[in-house]
Scaffold this active site. Structure first.
Site, PDB file in Angstrom:
ATOM      1  N   ASP A 404       0.824  -1.211   0.000  1.00  0.00           N
ATOM      2  CA  ASP A 404       0.000   0.000   0.000  1.00  0.00           C
ATOM      3  C   ASP A 404       0.863   1.267   0.000  1.00  0.00           C
ATOM      4  O   ASP A 404       2.056   1.239   0.288  1.00  0.00           O
ATOM      5  CB  ASP A 404      -0.886  -0.024   1.247  1.00  0.00           C
ATOM      6  CG  ASP A 404      -2.177   0.749   1.078  1.00  0.00           C
ATOM      7  OD1 ASP A 404      -2.319   1.498   0.086  1.00  0.00           O
ATOM      8  OD2 ASP A 404      -3.073   0.599   1.935  1.00  0.00           O
ATOM      9  N   GLU A 459     -14.264   1.447   0.082  1.00  0.00           N
ATOM     10  CA  GLU A 459     -13.755   2.056   1.305  1.00  0.00           C
ATOM     11  C   GLU A 459     -14.264   3.495   1.458  1.00  0.00           C
ATOM     12  O   GLU A 459     -14.441   3.983   2.578  1.00  0.00           O
ATOM     13  CB  GLU A 459     -12.229   2.038   1.313  1.00  0.00           C
ATOM     14  CG  GLU A 459     -11.583   2.901   0.236  1.00  0.00           C
ATOM     15  CD  GLU A 459     -10.056   2.885   0.313  1.00  0.00           C
ATOM     16  OE1 GLU A 459      -9.503   1.889   0.809  1.00  0.00           O
ATOM     17  OE2 GLU A 459      -9.435   3.862  -0.126  1.00  0.00           O
TER      18      GLU A 459
END
Length: 652
Positions: A404, A459
């Site tokens: 990430d 998200e």
């Protein structure tokens, strides 16, 4: 006769040598590319006798000279390719790779390759220059005729790809120098011609944006970082403070990324256009038996909350016992993986496992249940000692890593991504790239890359209204052209626009109906697919878990039944003997007809049909599930609510 043949050959060769224009046609004859090499290299594109790209100049501005200006042609070669590709995974077991190609070799150690496919055209530069070079800039022009509409994701930086799409009714309304991500879509009416600008096979080079320039558009790239500091999220992201006066410092002998123009007058084809994959470098791996896409249970989206469970849950309780609960859920429902997100180790050093979770014990327990585990890591700290960090993750028994916060796509980060992918193959670790630029085909070269984020995903429903049905029916036709996406679907708390409210922290909900959410597992390309909601929520609905357990993430065949950019999509995908159908609509209620003529003639199947209930416009969680007998002669009409959908599991 022999002398005459030689003379004719010389005349043909000389004719090509001194020609100032060349022509290329797609195998289906619909797309024509005209190339000129008079003073500069330009290309134009015609689709079904309609000009869709006016003459557009291309060149590479190197520290050793400009390639493409006043260049002389040495020789030209044309050929036709018609191969069958066998992707390791995806939405088809085979792909037909059919194109016509022209290679124009120039006298100062460079060539330009043009290809014409039925799906569109592409070109790339190839250089054979001694030593390294600096690419000061690149000229990639896209001069669209007329005033088409534009649908794209605008940006003012080089650090974000989780963006909403903006639609301009005409490109005249776009301010000069406005920059957007690629792929970007332009549409003409009433012809319904769509033109998509994209790129493929990006290695050791910055990602391409497009920028409004006068009446047309040009490629735009981030310059190479000159100074970086750690900052942004958690102070673990590499942030550029100063840039060089060039975009790449690279090998003098290399192939540059493909610049791609896709063209169609049938929106449906965009949902199954794999041109970027076809243009990508083939796999460098010989042993791929360890690469196994699949579905994962995941704790982060619902804040690790398990309402009704007999153990403590929530983010503070992400411990060994909690993760074993997720493993049991995965094993019971035939999910291949557990995704363990941020919080299992120190963000700055993955080797420092937090004491609350015995991650090695969790992974060992998962293996005993035939469940693999992915572990989350931050890109820059991982890279600080890549070999030792990956060795440690492998020693834990992990099947893969979610990397990430790259947060850039300049040349430096492009190199990082390939470095991680390559190093992971040596340890047989799969990769889910997050916080990264859009895919351009690297997943073909390194098929252990099973997903990319690069989409405004579920998200965001924790924070705002942007992850909504209109968005879903837009990026499916545009962003998904680049490759798979990690949207993280699976919400069981579904809401209408009127009832939705972002929730963070806590148990979030999503915009659109429950069946809209179920359809994502068919419509979206996601070899590594999350079940984002709480296991205890899924356990309330055995009928839905039957579908979520059965639906695969990779398929043998894909048929797009219907679709319109920004409006709706209906797709059927086959795996082994089973078919899965997904239908999704934007905020407009509509009826769709599902024609099952693709089923094997003479066979009778059972179809589990999940559809919006009559009151789904007001209660987005409301759905019906029924099992019916179907054949290849069956046609069914399904009513999709506002923000609605349908999912069908067809089996013997």
């Amino acid at each position: 006769m022999k002398k005459l043949s030689v003379l004719l050959l010389m005349m043909i060769t000389c004719g090509e040598l001194f020609a100032q224009s060349y022509h290329l046609t797609s195998p289906d004859k619909n797309t024509k590319v005209d190339i000129s090499t008079t003073d500069s290299i330009t290309y134009s594109v015609t689709y079904k006798n309609t000009v869709v790209m006016l003459p557009s100049a291309i060149s590479l501005n190197l520290d050793k000279g400009i390639l493409g200006k006043l260049a002389k042609v040495n020789n030209v070669a044309k050929n036709t390719v018609n191969n069958t590709l066998h992707p390791l995974y995806g939405k088809a077991a085979t792909l037909q790779d059919n194109y016509n190609q022209i290679v124009i070799n120039f006298n100062n150690n460079f060539s330009v390759i043009f290809r014409a496919y039925n799906e569109g055209m592409a070109y790339r530069f190839i250089t054979g220059i001694k030593d390294s070079v600096k690419v000061l800039s690149e000229q990639a022009s896209f001069n669209l005729p007329g005033t088409p509409s534009a649908t794209w994701a605008e940006t003012t930086n080089y650090t974000a790809w989780e963006l909403p799409y903006i639609e301009h009714s005409t490109i005249e309304s776009i301010k000069n120098n406005t920059r957007a991500l690629t792929p970007a879509l332009f549409a003409y009416q009433p012809s319904n011609i769509k033109v998509v600008v994209a790129e493929a096979d990006l290695f050791d080079y910055p990602g391409m944006y497009i920028q409004k320039q006068g009446a047309g558009f040009k490629g735009n790239w981030a310059q190479y970082p000159a100074k970086t500091v750690m900052g942004s999220w958690g102070n673990f992201v590499s942030v550029v403070k100063q840039r060089e006066d060039y975009i790449a410092n690279t090998k003098g002998t290399r192939s540059y990324p493909w610049r791609v123009v896709m063209v169609t007058d049938d929106d449906k084809t965009l949902l199954n256009n794999q041109l970027i994959y076809k243009l990508a470098t083939p796999s460098v791996l010989k042993n791929t038996a360890w690469i196994k896409p699949g579905k994962a249970t995941w704790e982060w989206w619902h804040d690790a909350m398990l309402p009704g469970a007999d153990i403590p849950s929530g983010m503070p309780n992400r411990n060994t016992v909690l993760y074993k609960y997720y493993v049991d859920f995965a094993a019971k429902n035939k999910l291949e993986y557990l995704m363990v997100d941020a919080g299992w180790s120190n963000n700055y050093d993955v080797k420092k496992v937090l004491p609350r979770v015995d991650i090695k014990e969790v992974i060992s327990y998962a293996k005993s249940k035939n469940v693999g585990v992915f572990l989350w890591a931050v890109a820059v700290p991982l890279l600080n000692d890549l070999d030792k960090n990956l060795d440690f993750i492998k020693s834990l028994g992990a099947a893969g890593i979610k990397v990430d916060f790259f947060d850039r796509d300049d040349q430096q980060v492009a190199g990082w991504m390939e470095k991680i992918a390559k190093a992971a193959t040596k340890r047989e670790l799969m990769i889910d790239f997050h916080g990264c630029g859009k895919p351009t085909g690297m997943q073909r070269t390194y098929p252990n890359i099973v997903n990319y984020e690069a989409v405004r995903g579920e998200e965001c429903s924790k924070w705002d209204y942007t992850a909504n049905p209109q968005h879903h029916l837009t990026f499916s036709f545009i962003r998904m052209l680049g490759g798979p996406l990690d949207y993280t679907p699976g919400s069981m708390r579904n809401a209408t626009m009127e009832t939705f409210k972002p929730v963070d922290p806590g148990l979030p909900s999503s915009l659109g109906t429950r069946c809209h959410e179920l359809a994502m597992y068919v419509v979206f390309d996601q070899p590594f697919a999350m079940l984002s909601d709480s296991p205890t929520e899924y356990e309330k609905y055995p009928d839905i878990m039957k579908y979520l357990s059965a639906v695969p993430t990779v398929f043998d065949e894909t048929k797009v039944l219907d679709g319109k950019v920004g409006q709706y999509a209906v797709i059927a995908k086959k795996k082994d003997k089973n078919w899965f159908v997904g239908a999704m609509t934007n905020w407009d209620e509509r009826k769709v007809n599902i024609d099952l003529s693709f089923l094997t003639p003479g066979k009778t199947f059972q179809a589990d049909v999940y559809a919006d209930d009559a009151d789904a416009n007001k209660t987005a969680t409301s759905y019906t599930c029924k099992t019916i007998t179907v054949t290849n002669k069956t046609k069914m009409d399904l009513n999709l609510a506002k923000g609605g959908g349908a999912a069908i599991y067809i089996h013997l």
